[in-house]
Enzyme design. Structure first.
Site, mmCIF file in Angstrom:
data_model
loop_
_atom_site.group_PDB
_atom_site.id
_atom_site.type_symbol
_atom_site.label_atom_id
_atom_site.label_comp_id
_atom_site.label_asym_id
_atom_site.label_seq_id
_atom_site.Cartn_x
_atom_site.Cartn_y
_atom_site.Cartn_z
ATOM 1 N N CYS A 82 -2.108 -2.645 6.717
ATOM 2 C CA CYS A 82 -2.646 -4.551 6.928
ATOM 3 C C CYS A 82 -1.832 -5.270 6.915
ATOM 4 C CB CYS A 82 -2.860 -4.680 5.241
ATOM 5 S SG CYS A 82 -4.220 -6.585 5.522
ATOM 6 N N HIS A 169 -7.290 -0.654 4.527
ATOM 7 C CA HIS A 169 -7.035 -0.061 3.426
ATOM 8 C C HIS A 169 -7.286 0.929 3.530
ATOM 9 C CE1 HIS A 169 -4.326 -3.753 1.755
ATOM 10 N NE2 HIS A 169 -5.651 -4.444 2.840
ATOM 11 N N GLU A 171 -5.943 3.134 1.514
ATOM 12 C CA GLU A 171 -6.021 4.592 0.098
ATOM 13 C C GLU A 171 -6.950 3.489 -0.991
ATOM 14 O OE1 GLU A 171 -3.846 -0.235 0.872
ATOM 15 O OE2 GLU A 171 -4.201 1.211 1.590
#
EC number: 6.3.5.2
Length: 512
Positions: A82, A169, A171
């Site tokens: 990001c 993202h 994660e």
């Protein structure tokens, strides 16, 4: 830091801890450090790879968080996420601007390079989680696009410099194959080795404690919570009865908490524990106080005084042990710009000056889920290891307004029923935190043929990954009805019950 792990540079992302947890789930050590950490200190850790987190800033804004360009000159694999991707582009001569169409939420990712190692075993189209208002408008020289969405460049690379980046993202769980993408970077590009397990952690920490403490005495404030309980068990494994635990019953604990803690440790560990009943002392100090922050300060100050008095009675005590865990450490590190200290944690830098002890924090490298694993390895029963978080001030901040013994007793009973029913319905481990709040509000009710005028209580149950954001738990109506019936019929003093359906933000999980 253990050498050979992954360093995560924090640019203020709400997901920075999540990135580290994902990497550790792969069996690789990961550490979060501020973005302005000195490059030489980062390199001294000999990281296998570096991840640049997201963040709320715009790279083109004055005073935006940045990096020493030297970091990119060591051929250590770098993955920007990001803001990290935008910063990489900005520092290498590309352009970043405000997007006409901002992306927040799920987006469809389409691969431009289906054979890229980052996308090994990833379908050509997949869902990822976006959270950005800026985007890359012009690629930096020598970088190429490896994935995109309808409205933005989604992944880039410069393989000669070992630099890679995702605009999304990976994660978060909303990114369908995000974990595998991270895995491809960690093992496929960074060539990290599995060097992290709780068994190894226990072994190395026990050895370190023995070497550091020698034959001296250690004291620890045992609260009954997960962190202090696991810290006590770990230190006890290392030095046995050189550890003395001080358990202060403030009168603001959950039902039978002191009894449970004493029984668990008597049954499972050969440990010195002193239980101090200070209920009257705490309630006297809290009489007439209604402001939540003042209540916190009174409880904290009184706890330190009681603990201090008892600590002075232990001869040869040179170490004070605490259950500080890794999120406490991360949140207490001051990061310039976006991540100014989120909170000053009670376990970090909060030692009273007149307590002349060395600090022992055996869990300070661990996340909460890792602490629970260590607890199980050490033989702490599941019902203790899996307990929901309980605030330091205890019921003092779950009783809104003035705290009295009557209110504490009422709340204890109601809370015990709620937790008992959650366990019976196999819901306790499916919610992150659940408790009852007692309001300083009375209302009219009817019990039998008589009018009542009693307190209103609130059921609170929340689901969260990191406790920084949370949603209310969608518990079944039949379950809520059962809990309500039991509390209203069995707990004298409550005649009205409500359910809190607020998310965080804008609300917090606790009421005070």
């Amino acid at each position: 830091m253990k050498k050979g792990g992954i360093v995560i540079l924090d640019f203020g992302s709400q997901y920075n801890q999540l990135i580290a947890r994902r990497v550790r789930e792969m069996g690789v050590y990961a550490e979060v450090v501020p973005f302005h950490e000195d490059v030489d200190k980062i390199l001294a850790r000999e990281p296998k790879g570096i991840i640049l987190s997201g963040g709320p800033a715009s790279v083109y804004a004055e005073g935006a968080p940045s990096l020493d360009i030297k970091l990119f000159q060591n051929n250590i694999p770098i993955l920007g996420l990001c803001y990290g991707m935008q910063l990489i582009t900005h520092l290498h001569g590309g352009k970043v601007a405000r997007a006409d169409k901002q992306e927040f939420g799920k987006a469809e990712l389409e691969l431009d390079d289906k054979n890229h190692i980052l996308y090994k075993n990833i379908p050509n189209k997949t869902t990822v989680w976006m959270s950005h208002g800026d985007h890359v408008t012009e690629m930096a020289p020598d970088f190429k696009i490896i994935a995109h969405t309808d409205s933005s460049i989604a992944a880039i690379e410069n393989s000669d410099k070992n630099i890679y980046a995702f605009q999304y993202h990976p994660e978060v769980t909303h990114s369908q194959h995000g974990f595998d993408m991270l895995k491809n970077f960690i093992f496929g590009i960074a060539k990290a080795e599995k060097n992290w397990s709780m068994e190894n952690y226990i072994e190395s920490t026990v050895k370190q404690i023995k070497e550091r403490v020698g034959n001296k005495q250690v004291i620890l404030g045992l609260s009954g919570g997960v962190d202090s309980s696991v810290a006590a068990a770990l230190i006890n494994k290392a030095i046995g009865r050189q550890l003395t635990c001080i358990f202060v019953d403030t009168g603001l604990l959950r039902k039978d908490e002191a009894k449970q803690v004493m029984e668990v440790y008597a049954k499972n560990f050969d440990m010195n524990i002193k239980c101090i009943n200070a209920e009257e002392r705490f309630l006297t100090k809290l009489a007439g106080v209604t402001d939540p922050e003042t209540k916190r300060k009174i409880i904290g100050k009184e706890f330190v005084e009681v603990f201090n008095e008892e600590a002075k009675k232990i001869e040869g005590a040179e170490f004070l042990a605490q259950g500080t865990i890794y999120p406490d450490v991360i949140e207490s590190v001051s990061v310039k710009g976006p991540s100014v200290t989120i909170k000053s944690h009670h376990n970090v830098g909060g030692l009273p000056e007149d307590l002349k002890f060395e600090l022992l924090e055996p869990l300070r490298e661990l996340f909460k889920d890792e602490v629970r694993k260590v607890g199980r390895e050490l033989g702490i029963p599941d019902y203790m290891v899996d307990r929901h978080p309980f605030p330091g001030p205890g019921l003092g901040i779950r009783i809104l307004g003035e705290v009295t013994k009557e209110k504490a007793d009422i709340l204890r009973e109601a809370d015990a029923i709620f937790i008992e029913e959650l366990r019976k319905a196999d819901l306790y481990n499916k919610v992150s935190q659940a408790f009852v709040v007692l309001l300083p509000v009375k209302s009219v009710g009817v019990m039998g043929d008589e009018r009542t005028y009693e307190y209103t209580a609130v059921l609170r149950s929340a689901n969260t990954i990191d406790f920084m954001t949370a949603t209310w738990s969608h518990l079944p109506y039949e379950f809520l009805e059962k809990v309500s019936n039991r509390i209203l019929n069995e707990v004298k003093g409550i005649n009205r019950l409500t359910y809190d359906i607020s998310s965080k933000p804008p609300a917090t999980i606790e009421w005070e």
